[in-house]
Scaffold this active site. Structure first.
Site, PDB file in Angstrom:
ATOM      1  N   HIS A  17       0.844  -1.200   0.000  1.00 34.41           N
ATOM      2  CA  HIS A  17       0.000   0.000   0.000  1.00 34.41           C
ATOM      3  C   HIS A  17       0.881   1.252   0.000  1.00 34.41           C
ATOM      4  CE1 HIS A  17      -3.084  -2.611   2.314  1.00 34.41           C
ATOM      5  NE2 HIS A  17      -3.616  -2.382   1.137  1.00 34.41           N
ATOM      6  N   LYS A  41     -16.566  -7.323   4.806  1.00 34.90           N
ATOM      7  CA  LYS A  41     -15.308  -7.897   5.298  1.00 34.90           C
ATOM      8  C   LYS A  41     -15.267  -7.729   6.813  1.00 34.90           C
ATOM      9  CE  LYS A  41     -12.074  -7.454   1.431  1.00 34.90           C
ATOM     10  NZ  LYS A  41     -10.776  -6.914   1.004  1.00 34.90           N
ATOM     11  N   ARG A  90      -1.941  -6.252  -8.350  1.00 36.72           N
ATOM     12  CA  ARG A  90      -0.867  -7.221  -8.076  1.00 36.72           C
ATOM     13  C   ARG A  90      -0.902  -8.303  -9.147  1.00 36.72           C
ATOM     14  NH1 ARG A  90      -2.865  -7.852  -2.080  1.00 36.72           N
ATOM     15  NH2 ARG A  90      -4.693  -7.304  -3.288  1.00 36.72           N
ATOM     16  N   SER A 128      -2.633  -7.653   3.131  1.00 35.79           N
ATOM     17  CA  SER A 128      -2.889  -7.454   4.563  1.00 35.79           C
ATOM     18  C   SER A 128      -3.194  -8.791   5.227  1.00 35.79           C
ATOM     19  CB  SER A 128      -4.081  -6.516   4.764  1.00 35.79           C
ATOM     20  OG  SER A 128      -3.817  -5.259   4.216  1.00 35.79           O
TER      21      SER A 128
END
Ligand code: ADP
Length: 160
Positions: A17, A41, A90, A128
């Site tokens: 990030h 989430k 990514r 994360s």
């Protein structure tokens, strides 16, 4: 003034990030990093904790502002008088979801542009959730999260 919004969960912020934040802040006059209160989430860190961690990591980048939002992203972006959303890409696995979201947002608000920055190869596999998993099992996360928050994350996740 060119303003961009970088939305995400940031649960917690990682070096991946941080890399996107540093690069995007060179392109825009103001970069608002916005923590989403995503109900689908289940986060480990509270919104307040995530904001605090983001602030610690970005205090030396004057273009960066930290905020949170609980509305449709498009509404938030309009309120901030921005028209660019920044997202990081990514692996190929990010692509389908990001592509769908960018097209949906464009449909909802035609003036919006989603800009993707490709991850740096060092952070290609960093997420994360990986940081949380490694830290909770007592592994070394120093190569994955910004140094100023290393202890905060360890304190919170490493079981004694
Ligand atoms: P979200 O729940 O919105 O996906 P995340 O915090 O997981 O929130 O990610 C926010 C944004 O940062 C996403 O665009 C994601 O692809 C990007 N991102 C996450 N990790 C990396 C990384 N290692 N390199 C580049 N971009 C990343």
């Amino acid at each position: 003034m060119k303003i961009a919004i970088y939305p995400g969960s940031f649960d917690p912020i990682t070096l991946g990030h941080m890399d996107i934040i540093k690069r995007a802040s060179k392109i825009f006059d103001k970069l608002i990093v916005a923590v989403s209160q995503n109900r689908s989430k289940a986060p480990i860190f509270t919104i307040e904790e995530r904001i605090e961690l983001l602030k610690k990591c970005t205090k030396d980048i004057p273009q960066v502002e930290i905020d949170t939002f609980d509305t449709l992203l498009i509404e938030y972006v309009k309120n901030k008088e921005a028209n660019v959303i920044i997202r990081g890409l990514r692996a190929l696995s990010d692509f389908e979801y990001e592509f769908q979201m960018a097209l949906t947002n464009k449909k909802l608000y035609n003036d919006i542009e989603t800009m993707f920055l490709t991850t740096s190869s060092d952070y290609m596999f960093l997420s994360s959730s990986m940081v949380k998993e490694i830290a909770s099992l007592g592994g070394d996360i120093s190569g994955f999260v910004p140094e100023p928050i290393l202890d905060d994350i360890k304190k919170r996740l490493v079981k004694e």
